[in-house]
Structures are given as C-alpha cells and as structure tokens.
Design a protein around this motif. Sequence first.
Motif, PDB file in Angstrom:
ATOM      1  N   ALA A 141       0.866  -1.253  -0.083  1.00  0.00           N
ATOM      2  CA  ALA A 141       0.114   0.038   0.179  1.00  0.00           C
ATOM      3  C   ALA A 141       0.744   1.255   0.225  1.00  0.00           C
ATOM      4  CB  ALA A 141      -0.891   0.113   1.132  1.00  0.00           C
ATOM      5  N   GLY A 142       1.955   1.316   0.744  1.00  0.00           N
ATOM      6  CA  GLY A 142       2.712   2.566   0.814  1.00  0.00           C
ATOM      7  C   GLY A 142       3.488   2.713  -0.604  1.00  0.00           C
ATOM      8  N   LEU A 143       3.846   1.571  -1.212  1.00  0.00           N
ATOM      9  CA  LEU A 143       4.449   1.410  -2.456  1.00  0.00           C
ATOM     10  C   LEU A 143       3.672   2.026  -3.481  1.00  0.00           C
ATOM     11  CD1 LEU A 143       7.074   0.524  -3.865  1.00  0.00           C
ATOM     12  CD2 LEU A 143       5.716  -1.636  -4.463  1.00  0.00           C
ATOM     13  N   GLN A 144       2.455   1.438  -3.533  1.00  0.00           N
ATOM     14  CA  GLN A 144       1.355   2.162  -4.515  1.00  0.00           C
ATOM     15  C   GLN A 144       1.361   3.555  -4.350  1.00  0.00           C
ATOM     16  OE1 GLN A 144      -0.045   0.217  -6.892  1.00  0.00           O
ATOM     17  NE2 GLN A 144       1.026  -1.473  -6.430  1.00  0.00           N
ATOM     18  N   LEU A 145       1.300   3.958  -3.074  1.00  0.00           N
ATOM     19  CA  LEU A 145       0.869   5.411  -2.864  1.00  0.00           C
ATOM     20  C   LEU A 145       2.053   6.378  -3.239  1.00  0.00           C
ATOM     21  CD1 LEU A 145      -1.065   7.589  -1.420  1.00  0.00           C
ATOM     22  CD2 LEU A 145       0.397   7.300   0.595  1.00  0.00           C
TER      23      LEU A 145
END
Length: 93
Positions: free
Chosen positions: A48-52
Amino acid sequence: MSELFPRKQVMGFIFSMILTAAAIAVYFLDMSFAAGMTVLLVTAFIQAGLQLVVFMHAGETKDGKAIYVNVYYGMFIALFTVFGTLLAMIWDV
C-alpha cells in the motif's frame, strides 16, 4: 535517453510482483495462521505504501506533506475504529 525511461515505476512494479509472490507463498507453503497473517499484513502495508508513493506520486507535489498527514490520519481513524469495535464487541470492556 535514460531520463525518458520510467525506472522508478518499473522498479516499483517489480517490487510489487515480489510482494505479491510472498503473499501467494503463504497459501502454497501452508504456513501456520499466525505466521501467515503476519506475512500478509506486512506485505499488504508495504505494498500500500509502495502504491501510494510510486504510482500515485504522493510526494511529487507541493502538497506532499499534507497528503502524508491525511494518510496517517486516515490510518489512525481506521485502526481506532477497528480496535474500538473489537474492544466493545469481542473483548467485552
């Protein structure tokens, strides 16, 4: 020419595939419930952090700090709601 190649996005995609493979490995390796949930939660939050950061370009605008503050606030509200519900309904406090 190298400045035209989207190196950051390609590396993000590859890392997303590695995280997805790690999550799928939980099923195929028949891990215990605790180990499997730990791997799934860790990979989910990292992804999720990577996508953000990589694909939604959260830090590339002048309002980058405000975006991160809003994300942290949303996570706090979500965790507060989940643990408040568990506290009231399951743990009987």
